[in-house]
Design an enzyme around this catalytic site. Sequence first.
Site, PDB file in Angstrom:
ATOM      1  CG  ASP A   1      18.517 -48.631 -70.034  1.00  0.00           C
ATOM      2  OD1 ASP A   1      18.073 -48.534 -69.258  1.00  0.00           O
ATOM      3  OD2 ASP A   1      18.294 -47.612 -71.047  1.00  0.00           O
TER       4      ASP A   1
ATOM      5  CG  ASN B   1      18.262 -45.399 -61.051  1.00  0.00           C
ATOM      6  OD1 ASN B   1      19.398 -46.021 -61.359  1.00  0.00           O
ATOM      7  ND2 ASN B   1      17.831 -44.844 -62.097  1.00  0.00           N
TER       8      ASN B   1
END
Length: 253
Positions: A20, A68
């Site tokens: 991330d 996503n």
Amino acid sequence: MTTTLLPLATTPKHIAIIMDGNNRYGKAQKLAAGAGHIAGKDALDPIVEHCLARGVQVLTVFAFSSENWARPANEVELLMQLLEQTIHEQMPRMHKYRIRLRFIGDRSQLSPQLAKLMSDAEATTAQFDAMTLVIAISYGGQWDIANAAQSLARQVVDGSIKPDDITAESLGQAVQLADLSAVDMLIRTGGEYRISNFLLWQAAYAELFFTPTLWPEFTPDELDRMMQDFANRERRFGMTSEQVQSGAAQTAE
């Protein structure tokens, strides 16, 4: 890579990483749109090599989650392009280091081109045994468990098993990566304190590590410090400290 590797009392067999912070890295560095993801792609290679040097058996990285898909279309398109590029770039390294490449996730949403590239890469590296690199694409832990439950339900319908045959053990054999060891360490970069639907079943007893370091800046040295921390943790798996220590003593005899 880390130049001097201090001995580890315990080496994790399976490390999973939520990579991330790519977008935030790009914004902080005032890079062009999408350049943070490119930097994140390049950060993977030294981490793979370090895991190999440390004797880690499996490294699983979260490249693209099932959630996503809700991101802006241009970002999703870029990420799909980078995933294809990553696979092409990784293949020579997989052959050089004899690393098996595998993918987990829902491939039904992927382009036929990317899906074929993934299947071909898996087939080409299937016999390599130095380490396994798993890339999670269009993956979600809840999808994984639901998919496993559907598989067992179909077996009940066709009569090959009974409802009472469905246990935690049988469900665990139906999730992704059932043939590999459970996750020992789960790392999230980028400063967030959640696991974001990643390997919910496989990481049930994983040691959790969170770092504010953005993924493109995550280094083998920081990973190794986490591995040293892992080696010093007592993993009880529901037992008491006395039981764990007694078992370790009996093993040493």
